[in-house]
Design a protein around this motif. Structure first.
Motif, PDB file in Angstrom:
ATOM      1  N   THR A  81       0.866  -1.195   0.000  1.00  0.00           N
ATOM      2  CA  THR A  81       0.000   0.000   0.000  1.00  0.00           C
ATOM      3  C   THR A  81       0.898   1.238   0.000  1.00  0.00           C
ATOM      4  N   GLY A  82       0.283   2.384  -0.230  1.00  0.00           N
ATOM      5  CA  GLY A  82       1.032   3.638  -0.112  1.00  0.00           C
ATOM      6  C   GLY A  82       1.503   3.852   1.314  1.00  0.00           C
ATOM      7  N   LEU A  83       0.618   3.564   2.270  1.00  0.00           N
ATOM      8  CA  LEU A  83       0.999   3.782   3.675  1.00  0.00           C
ATOM      9  C   LEU A  83       2.186   2.903   4.065  1.00  0.00           C
ATOM     10  N   LEU A  86       5.394   4.400   3.087  1.00  0.00           N
ATOM     11  CA  LEU A  86       5.861   5.407   4.051  1.00  0.00           C
ATOM     12  C   LEU A  86       6.473   4.748   5.278  1.00  0.00           C
ATOM     13  N   TYR A 107      -0.195  13.360   5.373  1.00  0.00           N
ATOM     14  CA  TYR A 107      -1.249  12.338   5.299  1.00  0.00           C
ATOM     15  C   TYR A 107      -1.440  11.786   6.726  1.00  0.00           C
ATOM     16  N   GLU A 151       5.558  16.850   2.647  1.00  0.00           N
ATOM     17  CA  GLU A 151       4.503  16.497   1.695  1.00  0.00           C
ATOM     18  C   GLU A 151       3.947  17.816   1.173  1.00  0.00           C
ATOM     19  N   SER A 155      -1.771  17.438   2.529  1.00  0.00           N
ATOM     20  CA  SER A 155      -2.994  16.640   2.417  1.00  0.00           C
ATOM     21  C   SER A 155      -4.185  17.479   2.865  1.00  0.00           C
ATOM     22  N   ASP A 180       6.407  12.543   0.488  1.00  0.00           N
ATOM     23  CA  ASP A 180       5.210  11.869  -0.017  1.00  0.00           C
ATOM     24  C   ASP A 180       4.835  12.592  -1.306  1.00  0.00           C
ATOM     25  N   THR A 182       2.669  11.580  -3.649  1.00  0.00           N
ATOM     26  CA  THR A 182       1.472  10.995  -4.260  1.00  0.00           C
ATOM     27  C   THR A 182       0.725  12.038  -5.090  1.00  0.00           C
ATOM     28  N   MET A 200       8.282   8.867  -2.121  1.00  0.00           N
ATOM     29  CA  MET A 200       7.275   7.812  -1.925  1.00  0.00           C
ATOM     30  C   MET A 200       6.012   8.158  -2.701  1.00  0.00           C
ATOM     31  N   ALA A 202       1.795   6.634  -3.421  1.00  0.00           N
ATOM     32  CA  ALA A 202       0.727   5.623  -3.399  1.00  0.00           C
ATOM     33  C   ALA A 202       0.282   5.460  -4.859  1.00  0.00           C
ATOM     34  N   THR A 204      -1.753   3.533  -5.725  1.00  0.00           N
ATOM     35  CA  THR A 204      -3.190   3.340  -5.509  1.00  0.00           C
ATOM     36  C   THR A 204      -4.016   4.439  -6.201  1.00  0.00           C
ATOM     37  N   LYS A 205      -3.426   5.645  -6.305  1.00  0.00           N
ATOM     38  CA  LYS A 205      -4.200   6.808  -6.773  1.00  0.00           C
ATOM     39  C   LYS A 205      -4.086   6.950  -8.293  1.00  0.00           C
ATOM     40  N   LEU A 214      -4.369  -1.397  -4.605  1.00  0.00           N
ATOM     41  CA  LEU A 214      -3.594  -0.777  -3.520  1.00  0.00           C
ATOM     42  C   LEU A 214      -2.146  -1.190  -3.733  1.00  0.00           C
ATOM     43  N   ILE A 215      -1.246  -0.209  -3.845  1.00  0.00           N
ATOM     44  CA  ILE A 215       0.172  -0.516  -4.036  1.00  0.00           C
ATOM     45  C   ILE A 215       0.963   0.780  -3.829  1.00  0.00           C
TER      46      ILE A 215
HETATM   47  C1  PLP Z   1      -1.039  11.689   0.284  1.00  0.00           C
HETATM   48  C2  PLP Z   1      -1.265  10.236   0.543  1.00  0.00           C
HETATM   49  N1  PLP Z   1      -0.228   9.460   0.842  1.00  0.00           N
HETATM   50  C3  PLP Z   1      -0.378   8.143   1.086  1.00  0.00           C
HETATM   51  C4  PLP Z   1      -1.600   7.542   1.041  1.00  0.00           C
HETATM   52  C5  PLP Z   1      -1.732   6.072   1.369  1.00  0.00           C
HETATM   53  O1  PLP Z   1      -2.046   5.302   0.256  1.00  0.00           O
HETATM   54  P1  PLP Z   1      -2.731   3.870   0.403  1.00  0.00           P
HETATM   55  O2  PLP Z   1      -4.195   4.102   0.496  1.00  0.00           O
HETATM   56  O3  PLP Z   1      -2.315   3.127  -0.814  1.00  0.00           O
HETATM   57  O4  PLP Z   1      -2.164   3.252   1.654  1.00  0.00           O
HETATM   58  C6  PLP Z   1      -2.720   8.317   0.737  1.00  0.00           C
HETATM   59  C7  PLP Z   1      -4.083   7.708   0.692  1.00  0.00           C
HETATM   60  O5  PLP Z   1      -5.091   8.370   0.833  1.00  0.00           O
HETATM   61  C8  PLP Z   1      -2.552   9.706   0.488  1.00  0.00           C
HETATM   62  O6  PLP Z   1      -3.609  10.508   0.207  1.00  0.00           O
END
Ligand code: PLP
Length: 392
Positions: A81-83, A86, A107, A151, A155, A180, A182, A200, A202, A204-205, A214-215
């Motif tokens: 996942t993105g998280l 991190l 985030y 970041e 966020s 971050d 993303t 880093m 995500a 995922t987006k 999710l990755i």
């Molecule tokens: C800025 C940011 N970083 C990281 C993430 C985490 O991504 P994931 O949902 O794949 O864990 C998100 C998810 O909302 C995000 O908005």
């Protein structure tokens, strides 16, 4: 002599190395835990990679190659996942007694991770306001600070930081930096080119682009740092599946076009909303009126399709009345897919150590997808009338 193909062309072209039997345009999905060896003598030869499925087979390796290209990296790590991308980056470079300095508008779950998990292992964290100057950020560091997390845009509230200046100041003090990225999706902003140590994302987006995977990735261009990430990732046994990796590659093929359209439509709607009588403020770094716009223009090639609005006179009940009246926007977290989404985010601001700016009114975040922006405008317009009725 022809110039090198552009990034968009490189992501789109199917010129990857392929087995003679592979004639499909896109890569295949190679799944596997066991990897067979031709000779018993090679079983413990660590130069033969992959030696086991956890290292990623051809699908994951092609994704790593494309992401190295996109991020300007030598090594890219794939995470579930993105998280977790991190948390890998954070755990790989910290030990008990170290300190982390992190942006207040990060985030949210990253603050939770630092304050719950890392604190248990003796790592302390401090937070700077997203609008802080570089000197103010560095003033929070001590000789124990091992990592600064940035970041930008922030966020939910989109504050812009001077990332190149923070990266320079951190490097001068021997402190690692993690960004971050993303929001930029590897396209709109290149952290490694601006001196950041770990970028880093995500996937995922926007990279996934269809709200169905999710990755995450961590990208670096320093071999010693890559070794630390590799050791930690193996120790935790982090893994991204071939299926998710395949879908991320498929998303990369159209990333540039989707991101461009989403960003354009987002800016169009943000400009329109700025003129609406129920809108107090639009939080969009691409707007000339937004604090930090000049820095954003200097470092980013364009905005993505994400922005927030502060609606006049509201509260959470009024936010819900607005959201429930929307017909074309899905109500849900995340972003980067083909469909537009909206959330209210007052509850998510509660965790912030201190709010740099007070936001009075209803706080709505929009993600603008690939629908016709004229239809989205009409939908928001009628939902704003429901909001007007709700605030009386
Ligand atoms: C800025 C940011 N970083 C990281 C993430 C985490 O991504 P994931 O949902 O794949 O864990 C998100 C998810 O909302 C995000 O908005």
């Amino acid at each position: 002599m022809p110039s090198l193909p552009s990034e968009r062309t490189r992501l789109t072209s199917a010129t990857y190395e392929r087995a003679p039997s592979h004639r499909a345009v896109n890569v295949g999905v190679e799944r596997g835990s066991t990897v067979l060896y031709a000779r018993a003598e090679d079983l413990y030869n660590e130069d033969i990679k992959p030696g086991y499925g956890i290292e990623g087979l051809s699908t994951q390796r092609e994704l790593m190659r494309l992401m190295c290209d996109l991020e300007g990296a030598t090594d890219v790590f794939l995470l579930p996942t993105g998280l977790s991308a991190l948390t890998l980056a954070i755990t790989a470079c910290l030990k008990a007694g170290d300190e982390v300095v992190c942006v207040n508008s990060c985030y949210g779950p990253i603050r939770r991770f630092l304050q719950s998990q890392m604190a248990r292992f003796g790592v302390t964290s401090r937070y700077y306001e997203a609008g802080a100057s570089v000197d103010e950020v560095m003033a929070l560091t001590t000789d124990k600070t091992a990592l600064i997390i940035v970041e930008s845009p922030g966020s939910l509230t989109f504050e812009i930081q001077d990332i190149p200046a923070i990266a320079r100041a951190a490097k001068a003090r021997g402190i690692l930096t993690l960004c971050d990225n993303t929001y930029g999706a590897g396209v709109l902003f290149k952290p490694l080119e601006h001196g950041i140590d770990m970028s880093m994302q995500a996937l995922t987006k926007y990279v996934g682009g269809h709200s169905d995977i999710l990755i995450g990735t961590v990208a670096v261009k320093d071999k010693a740092l890559a070794k630390r990430l590799d050791d930690t990732s193996r120790a935790f046994s982090f893994f991204a599946s071939a299926d998710e990796s395949y879908l991320a590659i498929r998303g990369l093929r159209t990333l540039h076009l989707r991101l461009e359209q989403s960003g354009k439509s987002g800016l169009e709607l943000a400009r329109w909303l700025e003129g609406h009588d129920l809108v107090d403020r639009v939080l969009h770094p691409g707007l000339e009126s937004f604090p930090g716009h000049e820095l954003f223009k200097r470092d980013f090639t364009a905005p993505n399709g994400l922005f927030s609005v502060v609606l006049k006179g509201g509260n959470i009940a009024a936010s819900c009345a607005f959201l429930n009246a929307l017909k074309l926007f899905g109500l849900g977290f995340s972003w980067g897919g083909f469909e537009s989404l909206a959330i209210h985010f007052e509850p998510q601001l509660m965790g912030r150590a201190k709010l740099g700016q007070a936001y009075e009114g209803s706080l709505i975040r929009f993600y603008i997808g690939l629908e016709d922006p004229t239809d989205l405008k009409a939908d928001i317009e009628q939902a704003l009338e429901a909001y007007r009725a709700a605030i009386g």
